[in-house]
Scaffold this motif. Sequence first.
Motif, PDB file in Angstrom:
ATOM      1  N   THR A 157      72.916-105.207  27.279  1.00 17.42           N
ATOM      2  CA  THR A 157      73.737-106.341  26.827  1.00 17.42           C
ATOM      3  C   THR A 157      74.759-105.870  25.798  1.00 17.42           C
ATOM      4  N   LEU A 158      74.337-105.005  24.883  1.00 12.69           N
ATOM      5  CA  LEU A 158      75.259-104.456  23.885  1.00 12.69           C
ATOM      6  C   LEU A 158      76.398-103.680  24.546  1.00 12.69           C
ATOM      7  N   VAL A 159      76.082-102.903  25.537  1.00 16.42           N
ATOM      8  CA  VAL A 159      77.104-102.140  26.258  1.00 16.42           C
ATOM      9  C   VAL A 159      78.121-103.102  26.864  1.00 16.42           C
ATOM     10  N   GLU A 160      77.632-104.156  27.483  1.00 19.10           N
ATOM     11  CA  GLU A 160      78.521-105.154  28.099  1.00 19.10           C
ATOM     12  C   GLU A 160      79.432-105.784  27.047  1.00 19.10           C
ATOM     13  N   LYS A 161      78.868-106.109  25.889  1.00 18.93           N
ATOM     14  CA  LYS A 161      79.643-106.747  24.819  1.00 18.93           C
ATOM     15  C   LYS A 161      80.557-105.748  24.102  1.00 18.93           C
ATOM     16  N   ALA A 162      80.282-104.461  24.258  1.00 23.65           N
ATOM     17  CA  ALA A 162      81.064-103.429  23.570  1.00 23.65           C
ATOM     18  C   ALA A 162      82.247-102.927  24.394  1.00 23.65           C
ATOM     19  N   ARG A 163      82.471-103.487  25.554  1.00 22.64           N
ATOM     20  CA  ARG A 163      83.539-103.008  26.444  1.00 22.64           C
ATOM     21  C   ARG A 163      84.868-102.802  25.719  1.00 22.64           C
ATOM     22  N   THR A 164      85.230-103.764  24.877  1.00 26.09           N
ATOM     23  CA  THR A 164      86.535-103.683  24.201  1.00 26.09           C
ATOM     24  C   THR A 164      86.393-103.504  22.688  1.00 26.09           C
ATOM     25  N   ASN A 165      85.202-103.139  22.232  1.00 26.71           N
ATOM     26  CA  ASN A 165      84.976-103.009  20.795  1.00 26.71           C
ATOM     27  C   ASN A 165      84.556-101.572  20.484  1.00 26.71           C
ATOM     28  N   THR A 166      85.509-100.799  19.974  1.00 28.66           N
ATOM     29  CA  THR A 166      85.222 -99.375  19.728  1.00 28.66           C
ATOM     30  C   THR A 166      84.223 -99.165  18.588  1.00 28.66           C
ATOM     31  N   LYS A 167      84.137-100.111  17.660  1.00 27.14           N
ATOM     32  CA  LYS A 167      83.179 -99.960  16.559  1.00 27.14           C
ATOM     33  C   LYS A 167      81.737-100.033  17.093  1.00 27.14           C
ATOM     34  N   ILE A 168      81.484-100.983  17.977  1.00 20.08           N
ATOM     35  CA  ILE A 168      80.145-101.095  18.578  1.00 20.08           C
ATOM     36  C   ILE A 168      79.894 -99.890  19.482  1.00 20.08           C
ATOM     37  N   GLN A 169      80.915 -99.470  20.228  1.00 18.07           N
ATOM     38  CA  GLN A 169      80.766 -98.298  21.092  1.00 18.07           C
ATOM     39  C   GLN A 169      80.368 -97.072  20.274  1.00 18.07           C
ATOM     40  N   ALA A 170      81.061 -96.873  19.153  1.00 17.73           N
ATOM     41  CA  ALA A 170      80.771 -95.712  18.297  1.00 17.73           C
ATOM     42  C   ALA A 170      79.356 -95.782  17.746  1.00 17.73           C
ATOM     43  N   ALA A 171      78.928 -96.983  17.355  1.00 14.08           N
ATOM     44  CA  ALA A 171      77.563 -97.150  16.836  1.00 14.08           C
ATOM     45  C   ALA A 171      76.542 -96.871  17.939  1.00 14.08           C
ATOM     46  N   LEU A 172      76.849 -97.282  19.154  1.00 13.32           N
ATOM     47  CA  LEU A 172      75.928 -97.038  20.273  1.00 13.32           C
ATOM     48  C   LEU A 172      75.774 -95.552  20.558  1.00 13.32           C
ATOM     49  N   ILE A 173      76.881 -94.826  20.584  1.00  7.26           N
ATOM     50  CA  ILE A 173      76.756 -93.395  20.923  1.00  7.26           C
ATOM     51  C   ILE A 173      76.092 -92.603  19.810  1.00  7.26           C
ATOM     52  N   ASP A 174      76.064 -93.151  18.598  1.00  5.43           N
ATOM     53  CA  ASP A 174      75.386 -92.484  17.483  1.00  5.43           C
ATOM     54  C   ASP A 174      73.878 -92.744  17.470  1.00  5.43           C
ATOM     55  N   ARG A 175      73.411 -93.635  18.318  1.00  2.00           N
ATOM     56  CA  ARG A 175      71.983 -93.967  18.324  1.00  2.00           C
ATOM     57  C   ARG A 175      71.195 -92.938  19.138  1.00  2.00           C
ATOM     58  N   GLN A 176      70.150 -92.400  18.526  1.00  2.00           N
ATOM     59  CA  GLN A 176      69.298 -91.417  19.196  1.00  2.00           C
ATOM     60  C   GLN A 176      68.434 -92.075  20.276  1.00  2.00           C
ATOM     61  N   ASP A 177      68.209 -93.389  20.133  1.00  3.63           N
ATOM     62  CA  ASP A 177      67.304 -94.081  21.061  1.00  3.63           C
ATOM     63  C   ASP A 177      68.030 -94.790  22.196  1.00  3.63           C
ATOM     64  N   LEU A 178      69.333 -94.577  22.337  1.00  2.91           N
ATOM     65  CA  LEU A 178      70.094 -95.203  23.416  1.00  2.91           C
ATOM     66  C   LEU A 178      69.533 -94.733  24.753  1.00  2.91           C
ATOM     67  N   THR A 179      69.223 -95.667  25.621  1.00  2.00           N
ATOM     68  CA  THR A 179      68.631 -95.300  26.912  1.00  2.00           C
ATOM     69  C   THR A 179      69.667 -94.608  27.792  1.00  2.00           C
ATOM     70  N   GLU A 180      69.191 -93.816  28.711  1.00  5.00           N
ATOM     71  CA  GLU A 180      70.084 -93.104  29.618  1.00  5.00           C
ATOM     72  C   GLU A 180      70.898 -94.081  30.455  1.00  5.00           C
ATOM     73  N   GLU A 181      70.242 -95.149  30.896  1.00  5.41           N
ATOM     74  CA  GLU A 181      70.924 -96.161  31.703  1.00  5.41           C
ATOM     75  C   GLU A 181      72.066 -96.810  30.906  1.00  5.41           C
ATOM     76  N   ALA A 182      71.811 -97.142  29.652  1.00  9.98           N
ATOM     77  CA  ALA A 182      72.845 -97.756  28.816  1.00  9.98           C
ATOM     78  C   ALA A 182      73.969 -96.766  28.536  1.00  9.98           C
ATOM     79  N   ALA A 183      73.616 -95.497  28.322  1.00  8.27           N
ATOM     80  CA  ALA A 183      74.631 -94.470  28.051  1.00  8.27           C
ATOM     81  C   ALA A 183      75.562 -94.315  29.251  1.00  8.27           C
ATOM     82  N   LYS A 184      74.995 -94.311  30.443  1.00  5.62           N
ATOM     83  CA  LYS A 184      75.813 -94.192  31.661  1.00  5.62           C
ATOM     84  C   LYS A 184      76.713 -95.403  31.833  1.00  5.62           C
ATOM     85  N   ALA A 185      76.190 -96.580  31.520  1.00  8.61           N
ATOM     86  CA  ALA A 185      76.982 -97.805  31.643  1.00  8.61           C
ATOM     87  C   ALA A 185      78.108 -97.846  30.608  1.00  8.61           C
TER      88      ALA A 185
END
Length: 199
Positions: free
Chosen positions: A159-187
């Motif tokens: 859901t976060l990935v979907e909401k982060a489509r146009t928000n680079t701040k959320i995108q950056a926070a997501l890629i910095d997370r060690q626990d980001l799932t592989e599926e979410a990373a690919k999406a």
Amino acid sequence: MFNLGKLAELARDHSAAGRKSLICMLTDLFVSAGDDRDEQISLLFGDIVLKVLGQLEEETRIILSKRMCGEKDAPHELMVKLAQDTLVVAEPVLEQSPVLEDLVTIARTASMEHLGVNAGRETIDKSVTSVLVDRGDARVLSKVTENKGAHFADASFLTLVEKARTNTKIQAALIDRQDLTEEAAKALLPFLTEELKER
């Protein structure tokens, strides 16, 4: 020193100053008891304060919230009421109270400002982050995603990935997370800027 006569006198004083003095005195008694207090004392304190809570000025409720927010034996119902109060009253309790077990319930109806405070708690379990991700605006989503103490269900990451489509701040926070799932990373990958892809 505890003065029962003074406490009784304050209980009869219905003025704002009298209520403030009563709450301050009761809170002093509760906090000073420390580990010596039992559950009955906590319940009695909570009952008394809840009876007058609606009569207290915001300034007094702020003092109460700040004094009680870290108490592990604080009355649960009182902490919930304070957490649902105005933001300045609720903030210390939402940030720090170890007693709040209903953060999911509170988050479902809380204002965006209250959600923002919830998003900054030291630790947040998956059920709470799920509500924050579903209800939160961009500021709340960024804050909870940046919070290393927040735990996410796999569905919340998607859901976060979907909401982060146009928000680079959320995108950056997501890629910095060690626990980001592989599926979410690919999406997430197709939405990233070149700069973020290189991180």
